[in-house]
Design a protein around this motif. Sequence first.
Motif, PDB file in Angstrom:
ATOM      1  N   PRO A   1      52.089  42.558  27.644  1.00 40.88           N
ATOM      2  CA  PRO A   1      50.841  41.820  27.856  1.00 40.88           C
ATOM      3  C   PRO A   1      49.696  42.776  28.144  1.00 40.88           C
ATOM      4  O   PRO A   1      49.903  43.844  28.738  1.00 40.88           O
ATOM      5  CB  PRO A   1      51.142  40.948  29.077  1.00 40.88           C
ATOM      6  N   SER A   2      48.474  42.403  27.740  1.00 41.11           N
ATOM      7  CA  SER A   2      47.358  43.315  27.965  1.00 41.11           C
ATOM      8  C   SER A   2      46.844  43.233  29.390  1.00 41.11           C
ATOM      9  O   SER A   2      46.122  44.112  29.832  1.00 41.11           O
ATOM     10  CB  SER A   2      46.233  43.039  26.972  1.00 41.11           C
ATOM     11  N   GLY A   3      47.201  42.194  30.131  1.00 43.40           N
ATOM     12  CA  GLY A   3      46.700  42.072  31.491  1.00 43.40           C
ATOM     13  C   GLY A   3      47.740  42.443  32.524  1.00 43.40           C
ATOM     14  O   GLY A   3      48.857  42.803  32.186  1.00 43.40           O
ATOM     15  N   PRO A   4      47.359  42.358  33.803  1.00 44.12           N
ATOM     16  CA  PRO A   4      48.316  42.635  34.870  1.00 44.12           C
ATOM     17  C   PRO A   4      49.350  41.518  34.969  1.00 44.12           C
ATOM     18  O   PRO A   4      49.083  40.393  34.525  1.00 44.12           O
ATOM     19  CB  PRO A   4      47.440  42.686  36.119  1.00 44.12           C
ATOM     20  N   PRO A   5      50.518  41.779  35.520  1.00 44.30           N
ATOM     21  CA  PRO A   5      51.491  40.713  35.726  1.00 44.30           C
ATOM     22  C   PRO A   5      50.959  39.721  36.742  1.00 44.30           C
ATOM     23  O   PRO A   5      50.089  40.077  37.560  1.00 44.30           O
ATOM     24  CB  PRO A   5      52.725  41.451  36.251  1.00 44.30           C
ATOM     25  N   PRO A   6      51.441  38.482  36.710  1.00 51.51           N
ATOM     26  CA  PRO A   6      50.853  37.436  37.562  1.00 51.51           C
ATOM     27  C   PRO A   6      50.726  37.842  39.024  1.00 51.51           C
ATOM     28  O   PRO A   6      49.652  37.745  39.596  1.00 51.51           O
ATOM     29  CB  PRO A   6      51.824  36.280  37.381  1.00 51.51           C
ATOM     30  N   PHE A   7      51.790  38.343  39.643  1.00 54.70           N
ATOM     31  CA  PHE A   7      51.679  38.718  41.050  1.00 54.70           C
ATOM     32  C   PHE A   7      51.684  40.233  41.175  1.00 54.70           C
ATOM     33  O   PHE A   7      52.646  40.836  41.621  1.00 54.70           O
ATOM     34  CB  PHE A   7      52.821  38.098  41.853  1.00 54.70           C
ATOM     35  N   ASP A   8      50.598  40.847  40.753  1.00 58.85           N
ATOM     36  CA  ASP A   8      50.512  42.295  40.888  1.00 58.85           C
ATOM     37  C   ASP A   8      50.024  42.636  42.295  1.00 58.85           C
ATOM     38  O   ASP A   8      49.748  41.767  43.107  1.00 58.85           O
ATOM     39  CB  ASP A   8      49.573  42.865  39.834  1.00 58.85           C
ATOM     40  N   ARG A   9      49.914  43.945  42.566  1.00 57.01           N
ATOM     41  CA  ARG A   9      49.512  44.350  43.911  1.00 57.01           C
ATOM     42  C   ARG A   9      48.104  43.894  44.235  1.00 57.01           C
ATOM     43  O   ARG A   9      47.781  43.545  45.366  1.00 57.01           O
ATOM     44  CB  ARG A   9      49.619  45.866  44.032  1.00 57.01           C
TER      45      ARG A   9
ATOM     46  N   ALA B   1      42.063  26.979  41.132  1.00 63.22           N
ATOM     47  CA  ALA B   1      42.096  26.378  39.806  1.00 63.22           C
ATOM     48  C   ALA B   1      41.720  27.346  38.701  1.00 63.22           C
ATOM     49  O   ALA B   1      41.953  27.045  37.536  1.00 63.22           O
ATOM     50  CB  ALA B   1      41.149  25.176  39.754  1.00 63.22           C
ATOM     51  N   VAL B   2      41.135  28.489  39.022  1.00 63.95           N
ATOM     52  CA  VAL B   2      40.583  29.355  37.986  1.00 63.95           C
ATOM     53  C   VAL B   2      41.564  30.488  37.675  1.00 63.95           C
ATOM     54  O   VAL B   2      42.037  31.181  38.576  1.00 63.95           O
ATOM     55  CB  VAL B   2      39.227  29.941  38.429  1.00 63.95           C
ATOM     56  N   VAL B   3      41.849  30.659  36.380  1.00 65.48           N
ATOM     57  CA  VAL B   3      42.755  31.708  35.935  1.00 65.48           C
ATOM     58  C   VAL B   3      42.084  33.059  36.151  1.00 65.48           C
ATOM     59  O   VAL B   3      40.935  33.261  35.764  1.00 65.48           O
ATOM     60  CB  VAL B   3      43.105  31.488  34.455  1.00 65.48           C
ATOM     61  N   GLN B   4      42.793  33.989  36.768  1.00 66.33           N
ATOM     62  CA  GLN B   4      42.184  35.267  37.160  1.00 66.33           C
ATOM     63  C   GLN B   4      42.269  36.273  36.014  1.00 66.33           C
ATOM     64  O   GLN B   4      42.923  37.307  36.108  1.00 66.33           O
ATOM     65  CB  GLN B   4      42.874  35.797  38.403  1.00 66.33           C
ATOM     66  N   GLY B   5      41.594  35.974  34.922  1.00 65.91           N
ATOM     67  CA  GLY B   5      41.586  36.873  33.774  1.00 65.91           C
ATOM     68  C   GLY B   5      42.465  36.331  32.662  1.00 65.91           C
ATOM     69  O   GLY B   5      43.660  36.135  32.851  1.00 65.91           O
ATOM     70  N   ILE B   6      41.871  36.116  31.481  1.00 61.48           N
ATOM     71  CA  ILE B   6      42.668  35.539  30.398  1.00 61.48           C
ATOM     72  C   ILE B   6      43.662  36.545  29.856  1.00 61.48           C
ATOM     73  O   ILE B   6      44.611  36.166  29.186  1.00 61.48           O
ATOM     74  CB  ILE B   6      41.760  35.043  29.263  1.00 61.48           C
ATOM     75  N   ASP B   7      43.450  37.860  30.155  1.00 59.77           N
ATOM     76  CA  ASP B   7      44.378  38.839  29.595  1.00 59.77           C
ATOM     77  C   ASP B   7      45.753  38.744  30.245  1.00 59.77           C
ATOM     78  O   ASP B   7      46.690  39.376  29.783  1.00 59.77           O
ATOM     79  CB  ASP B   7      43.804  40.246  29.732  1.00 59.77           C
ATOM     80  N   ARG B   8      45.882  37.978  31.316  1.00 59.21           N
ATOM     81  CA  ARG B   8      47.223  37.757  31.859  1.00 59.21           C
ATOM     82  C   ARG B   8      48.055  36.880  30.933  1.00 59.21           C
ATOM     83  O   ARG B   8      49.278  36.896  31.015  1.00 59.21           O
ATOM     84  CB  ARG B   8      47.130  37.063  33.218  1.00 59.21           C
ATOM     85  N   PHE B   9      47.392  36.089  30.096  1.00 57.56           N
ATOM     86  CA  PHE B   9      48.145  35.092  29.337  1.00 57.56           C
ATOM     87  C   PHE B   9      47.952  35.164  27.822  1.00 57.56           C
ATOM     88  O   PHE B   9      48.783  34.642  27.097  1.00 57.56           O
ATOM     89  CB  PHE B   9      47.786  33.690  29.835  1.00 57.56           C
ATOM     90  N   ILE B  10      46.866  35.748  27.343  1.00 54.67           N
ATOM     91  CA  ILE B  10      46.747  35.980  25.901  1.00 54.67           C
ATOM     92  C   ILE B  10      46.315  37.432  25.695  1.00 54.67           C
ATOM     93  O   ILE B  10      45.707  38.035  26.583  1.00 54.67           O
ATOM     94  CB  ILE B  10      45.756  35.014  25.198  1.00 54.67           C
TER      95      ILE B  10
END
Lengths: 200, 163
Positions: A165-173, A112-121
Amino acid sequence: MAVGLPENVFLTKLDAAASWARSNSLWPMPFATACCGIELMATAASRHDMARFGAEVMRFSPRQCDLLIVAGRVVMKMLPVLQRIWLQMPEPKWCISMGACACTGGVFDTYAVVQGIDRFIPVDMYVPGCPPRPEQLLAAIIEMQQKIKRTGTTFGREFAQRQTPSGPPPFDRDEVRRLQEATAVPGLEIYTPPNTTIGL
Amino acid sequence: MLELKALHDQFGYDITESRFRDNRRFLVPSAKVYHVLEYVWRELGFDTLADLAGVDYLEYPGATDRFGVVYNLVNSVTGERVIVKTHLNPPDLELPSVVPLWHAADWMEREVYDMFGIKFAGHPALRRILMPEEFTAYPLRKDYPLKGRGERHNFPVITRAES
Ligand code: SF4
């Protein structure tokens, strides 16, 4: 002076003047969803006193703010709210991601927890720690001020260049690795019903 | 005082009792659980539903049924406590709602539905209570991976240039 200006008149660039004014009157939007929020309150309170840096005007309405401080973990149900708040804030605006949870999800590596808000904002400044001490948040605000003075422009031209985006892509390594790590304890394998593929 | 014999006389002999210290647990077949609970409330005065929880017994040592639903009842006059359990197996995951008996069951049944996918027939508004509405899995089932199936990444990405 040769042009005959009186002594109380300064000459500067408009960009620099605007950035100077903005950086010393940041209005934070506190997005405090968990324990880091307590530390954010402590930063604003008398002992640490964020007002010394002109950032004491906490506004609980995004339309009046220009600095989003995300303090705490953001879950799936809260992320659309966070994105909407970010979109509602007027330009120019900046974002500080405070604490391990907001930056990476922290220890809450669950469904349920987003793994870093930089993935989305977009995020400008990361504050590590669990929770960060108020001094660390103050350091981030000072750093934020310097960044605004260094790169700020009157009409926000510098923002238009940040198109990734400033974060990693959703399914990164990293994510794939973490999913694999989940089964690494012998005798505690995740149960997989026959004939199904889980995850990726 | 709830006696096993009274339940046997009323509802038949497939109800069993077990004890652990001062815990008394009655295992009731799912078809009879509503009638047993109604009897326990109306005749014996168990007026408080302290808890209602779901359990997934997948890979539990010695378990023969997949799901359990546990009702934790209190008689607020005598202080007596009793636990009523029932077992469910897929694909027949449905129980009668006990909201007509205790209003406290409203959110608890929604939570059990949200986490285990057990439906409660007759519930006034059986919606998800913790997970987002558009979530499709039941995350507390043991065959659901802890890190999810990628739902937490399924959001639009906002870059700085477009916001
Ligand atoms: S980083 Fe630590 S203190 Fe901050 S929200 Fe997460 S768990 Fe709480």
